[in-house]
Write a protein that holds these residues in place. Sequence first.
Motif, PDB file in Angstrom:
ATOM      1  N   ALA A  83      -9.603  94.962  28.523  1.00 56.78           N
ATOM      2  CA  ALA A  83     -10.330  93.705  28.328  1.00 56.78           C
ATOM      3  C   ALA A  83     -11.381  93.911  27.257  1.00 56.78           C
ATOM      4  CB  ALA A  83     -10.997  93.242  29.624  1.00 56.78           C
ATOM      5  N   LEU A  84     -11.436  92.995  26.321  1.00 60.63           N
ATOM      6  CA  LEU A  84     -12.391  93.077  25.222  1.00 60.63           C
ATOM      7  C   LEU A  84     -13.758  92.559  25.643  1.00 60.63           C
ATOM      8  CD1 LEU A  84      -9.983  91.696  22.501  1.00 60.63           C
ATOM      9  CD2 LEU A  84     -10.994  93.990  22.456  1.00 60.63           C
ATOM     10  N   GLU A  85     -14.785  93.315  25.331  1.00 56.18           N
ATOM     11  CA  GLU A  85     -16.152  92.841  25.522  1.00 56.18           C
ATOM     12  C   GLU A  85     -16.408  91.682  24.554  1.00 56.18           C
ATOM     13  OE1 GLU A  85     -20.422  93.496  26.763  1.00 56.18           O
ATOM     14  OE2 GLU A  85     -18.464  93.953  27.608  1.00 56.18           O
ATOM     15  N   PHE A  86     -16.970  90.591  25.052  1.00 53.06           N
ATOM     16  CA  PHE A  86     -17.314  89.439  24.212  1.00 53.06           C
ATOM     17  C   PHE A  86     -18.756  89.639  23.761  1.00 53.06           C
ATOM     18  CE2 PHE A  86     -18.475  84.805  23.821  1.00 53.06           C
ATOM     19  CZ  PHE A  86     -17.627  84.535  22.760  1.00 53.06           C
ATOM     20  N   HIS A  87     -18.943  90.140  22.536  1.00 48.67           N
ATOM     21  CA  HIS A  87     -20.264  90.671  22.189  1.00 48.67           C
ATOM     22  C   HIS A  87     -20.522  90.578  20.696  1.00 48.67           C
ATOM     23  CE1 HIS A  87     -23.687  93.470  22.239  1.00 48.67           C
ATOM     24  NE2 HIS A  87     -23.673  93.355  23.550  1.00 48.67           N
ATOM     25  N   GLY A  88     -21.776  90.379  20.340  1.00 43.21           N
ATOM     26  CA  GLY A  88     -22.194  90.375  18.951  1.00 43.21           C
ATOM     27  C   GLY A  88     -21.933  91.718  18.289  1.00 43.21           C
ATOM     28  N   GLY A  89     -21.780  91.697  16.955  1.00 45.16           N
ATOM     29  CA  GLY A  89     -21.557  92.913  16.211  1.00 45.16           C
ATOM     30  C   GLY A  89     -20.159  93.471  16.332  1.00 45.16           C
ATOM     31  N   THR A  90     -19.237  92.666  16.857  1.00 43.67           N
ATOM     32  CA  THR A  90     -17.842  93.065  16.991  1.00 43.67           C
ATOM     33  C   THR A  90     -16.959  91.891  16.576  1.00 43.67           C
ATOM     34  OG1 THR A  90     -17.415  92.286  19.257  1.00 43.67           O
ATOM     35  CG2 THR A  90     -18.545  94.402  19.015  1.00 43.67           C
ATOM     36  N   SER A 109     -17.670  89.575  12.982  1.00 47.17           N
ATOM     37  CA  SER A 109     -16.567  88.903  12.298  1.00 47.17           C
ATOM     38  C   SER A 109     -16.918  88.474  10.881  1.00 47.17           C
ATOM     39  CB  SER A 109     -16.127  87.685  13.119  1.00 47.17           C
ATOM     40  OG  SER A 109     -17.218  86.799  13.349  1.00 47.17           O
ATOM     41  N   ALA A 110     -18.197  88.174  10.622  1.00 46.04           N
ATOM     42  CA  ALA A 110     -18.593  87.741   9.286  1.00 46.04           C
ATOM     43  C   ALA A 110     -18.605  88.887   8.287  1.00 46.04           C
ATOM     44  CB  ALA A 110     -19.973  87.085   9.340  1.00 46.04           C
ATOM     45  N   ASP A 111     -18.729  90.120   8.775  1.00 46.58           N
ATOM     46  CA  ASP A 111     -18.833  91.283   7.900  1.00 46.58           C
ATOM     47  C   ASP A 111     -17.539  92.084   7.806  1.00 46.58           C
ATOM     48  OD1 ASP A 111     -21.577  90.786   7.419  1.00 46.58           O
ATOM     49  OD2 ASP A 111     -22.091  91.763   9.319  1.00 46.58           O
ATOM     50  N   ARG A 166     -10.055  94.461  10.382  1.00 48.53           N
ATOM     51  CA  ARG A 166      -9.315  93.761  11.435  1.00 48.53           C
ATOM     52  C   ARG A 166      -7.986  94.451  11.730  1.00 48.53           C
ATOM     53  NH1 ARG A 166     -10.319  89.101  13.787  1.00 48.53           N
ATOM     54  NH2 ARG A 166     -12.192  87.960  13.177  1.00 48.53           N
ATOM     55  N   GLU A 167      -7.314  94.869  10.697  1.00 49.84           N
ATOM     56  CA  GLU A 167      -6.036  95.556  10.878  1.00 49.84           C
ATOM     57  C   GLU A 167      -6.220  96.846  11.671  1.00 49.84           C
ATOM     58  OE1 GLU A 167      -4.463  96.146   7.016  1.00 49.84           O
ATOM     59  OE2 GLU A 167      -4.013  94.013   6.665  1.00 49.84           O
ATOM     60  N   GLN A 168      -7.290  97.585  11.372  1.00 45.61           N
ATOM     61  CA  GLN A 168      -7.535  98.839  12.075  1.00 45.61           C
ATOM     62  C   GLN A 168      -7.833  98.604  13.554  1.00 45.61           C
ATOM     63  OE1 GLN A 168      -7.402 102.208  10.826  1.00 45.61           O
ATOM     64  NE2 GLN A 168      -6.172 100.990   9.422  1.00 45.61           N
ATOM     65  N   VAL A 169      -8.691  97.628  13.848  1.00 46.33           N
ATOM     66  CA  VAL A 169      -9.010  97.327  15.249  1.00 46.33           C
ATOM     67  C   VAL A 169      -7.758  96.866  15.987  1.00 46.33           C
ATOM     68  CG1 VAL A 169     -10.285  95.770  16.785  1.00 46.33           C
ATOM     69  CG2 VAL A 169     -11.443  96.828  14.840  1.00 46.33           C
TER      70      VAL A 169
END
Length: 255
Positions: A137-144, A107-109, A115-118
């Motif tokens: 269901a969305l994986e709750f994970h770093g780097g996403t 989210s920081a990058d 965000r619009e694309q995802v």
Amino acid sequence: MRTRSTPSPRPGLCSVTFRDLTVDEIIDLTVSAGLESIEWGGDIHVPPGDIDLARSVGERTRAAGLDVASLGSYYRCDESGDFPSVLSSAAALGAPRIRVWAGEKGSADATGHDREQVTSHLDSAASHASEYGIDLALEFHGGTLTDTADSALELLSTITATNVSCYWQPPVGVDEGTALAELAQLAPWVSSLHVFSWWPEHERLPLADRETLWTRALSFAGTLPGVTDALLEFLPDDDPAQLGRDAEVLRSWLR
């Protein structure tokens, strides 16, 4: 988001815990451990587009008295993914839910365009899945874009689809209080938990070593009607012998 009728989440297993084992070996281990469901991984055990294999895995799972919790896909909600193949496999498997990933940037990058694309790809995938009666269901994970509860909620509140939920797992290196606070933030959206014991970073421990975290998390999850499964993942040394011990602990906490 579908709700369950059982009083607590089902204890289950992520098949990616044992990538080197066969489907039948994983089913046997799951039954022996007294678990009730399996999230089948899309990287090894149920690869996208292999419809005959997916159908066979689903049939063998149910024949053993187990439920298919979900298809754990690696679709990133972007242009590089082949969601139709993922969806066809999930339908053949008999999976009520597909786990997906919120992009490839934290989210920081991520830019506004990212965000619009995802969001667009997630909404589109959810719409197609709904035609089969399947949730995402969305994986709750770093780097996403689901690396924090705040970012995950921003994404979930932006989409128009109503068949999308979120998994929860304790972020790596985060203290118990912060992890549980994020679970509480995500509560209305949570559908499953990935259950493992890492501390202080990526060091894998027996599940019982994080008893305070997990007894509190599972107790809270038991009050949420959307939560269907508590799925064991990432055992110390990937040791099948550890599964029985961790499963016994998990089942005792869920009782």
